[in-house]
Scaffold this motif. Structure first.
Motif, PDB file in Angstrom:
ATOM      1  N   TYR A 146       2.512   1.634  -3.360  1.00  0.00           N
ATOM      2  CA  TYR A 146       1.488   2.012  -4.350  1.00  0.00           C
ATOM      3  C   TYR A 146       1.138   3.485  -4.244  1.00  0.00           C
ATOM      4  N   GLU A 147       1.033   3.978  -3.012  1.00  0.00           N
ATOM      5  CA  GLU A 147       0.617   5.359  -2.795  1.00  0.00           C
ATOM      6  C   GLU A 147       1.755   6.355  -2.978  1.00  0.00           C
ATOM      7  N   ARG A 148       2.991   5.975  -2.599  1.00  0.00           N
ATOM      8  CA  ARG A 148       4.086   6.941  -2.572  1.00  0.00           C
ATOM      9  C   ARG A 148       5.092   6.782  -3.706  1.00  0.00           C
ATOM     10  N   PRO A 185       4.754   4.453  -6.809  1.00  0.00           N
ATOM     11  CA  PRO A 185       4.165   3.409  -7.666  1.00  0.00           C
ATOM     12  C   PRO A 185       5.112   2.904  -8.743  1.00  0.00           C
ATOM     13  N   THR A 196     -12.042   7.201  -2.065  1.00  0.00           N
ATOM     14  CA  THR A 196     -12.174   8.437  -2.844  1.00  0.00           C
ATOM     15  C   THR A 196     -13.639   8.782  -3.062  1.00  0.00           C
ATOM     16  N   THR A 238      -8.888   2.065  -2.397  1.00  0.00           N
ATOM     17  CA  THR A 238      -8.570   3.456  -2.720  1.00  0.00           C
ATOM     18  C   THR A 238      -9.715   4.124  -3.461  1.00  0.00           C
ATOM     19  N   GLU A 247      -6.292  -1.196  -4.575  1.00  0.00           N
ATOM     20  CA  GLU A 247      -6.848  -0.303  -5.590  1.00  0.00           C
ATOM     21  C   GLU A 247      -8.352  -0.114  -5.379  1.00  0.00           C
ATOM     22  N   ARG A 276       0.833  -1.203   0.000  1.00  0.00           N
ATOM     23  CA  ARG A 276       0.000   0.000   0.000  1.00  0.00           C
ATOM     24  C   ARG A 276       0.875   1.264   0.000  1.00  0.00           C
ATOM     25  N   ARG A 277       1.886   1.268   0.865  1.00  0.00           N
ATOM     26  CA  ARG A 277       2.757   2.438   0.965  1.00  0.00           C
ATOM     27  C   ARG A 277       3.509   2.673  -0.357  1.00  0.00           C
TER      28      ARG A 277
END
Length: 256
Positions: free
Chosen positions: A218-220, A222, A249, A245, A242, A215-216
């Motif tokens: 993917y978010e920071r 990718p 959103t 996320t 995904e 996750r980290r």
């Protein structure tokens, strides 16, 4: 024991770095032997000049090849038995990464050349095995870059870290960013440690750590995911992340 030599005009810059914290303890425990040399001592003129104006004109001064060459020959004579990897700190070099640090950690003898002024006489490059850059920016000299590279390398040597698993699980060593960490208290001002970490179920903890690491990343970062071979389990977890996320959103949009 790994041997490291540093060629610099400012040897005192290394005093604190080589005597404190993990690196200092590694030197004290003789897990690594580090010598810092002022290559001004190898100048062939009475003024100990190590730089000169560039042929053809231009701004700044260039480091001369002679002092560097003589310093390297002195190191070679002092340690004829070791295979040396000579690293030139240069903004035009390959980027320094965790993978480069891992390569360096496998060597028996590293030599770092710290530049200054406008740059190098091009012939210095013929004396080295590697040209490495700390990043896409320019420093006043190579000393800080050499310190970073030495620290990143030495911490990978056997017995340097108290927990041998620490270096293996570091961000970038696995190709992913590291998962979040927590320590006591379990609840601080309403900020709670995830229940799975205090439950003692090691399989669930491992699964949580892998998911949060993915996750980290993917978010920071990718782009890092494109450089590793994802297992089927990792692909499944990423699909979950995904979806989560997207759901988050959409929920945020509805609450606005």
């Amino acid at each position: 024991m790994m041997k490291i030599d540093v060629l610099t005009l400012f040897p005192r810059m290394f005093d604190g770095v080589l005597t404190e914290s993990i690196l200092g303890k590694a030197v004290q425990r003789e897990l690594v032997d580090i010598d810092v040399h002022n290559f001004r001592d190898f100048s062939d003129n009475k003024h100990q000049q190590v730089d000169d104006y560039p042929y053809g004109g231009g701004a700044g001064m260039l480091l001369k090849v002679q002092p560097i060459d003589d310093a390297l020959m002195s190191i070679a004579e002092s340690h004829p038995e070791t295979k040396k990897r000579v690293v030139l700190l240069d903004p035009a070099g390959v980027p320094f990464t965790q993978q480069v640090a891992e390569e360096f950690a496998e060597e028996e003898h590293l030599v770092f050349i710290c530049g200054h002024y406008e740059g190098y006489d091009e012939r210095i490059r013929s004396l080295v095995t590697d040209e490495v850059s700390l990043g896409d920016y320019v420093l006043t000299g190579g000393e800080l870059g050499a310190m970073v590279m030495i620290d990143a390398t030495v911490r990978l040597l056997p017995e340097v870290l108290g927990n041998e698993a620490s270096a293996v699980a570091d961000s970038h060593s696995t190709g992913l960013l590291e998962h979040p960490h927590y320590t006591r208290p379990a609840d601080y001002k309403g900020m709670k440690v995830p229940e799975v970490l205090v439950g003692g179920h090691h399989k669930l903890i491992d699964e949580w750590r892998l998911k949060e690491s993915l996750r980290r990343t993917y978010e920071r970062r990718p782009e890092m995911l494109e450089k590793i071979e994802l297992t089927e389990q990792m692909k499944k977890i990423l699909a979950e992340i995904e979806r989560e996320t997207v759901d988050e959103t959409e929920n945020n949009s509805e609450n606005m």
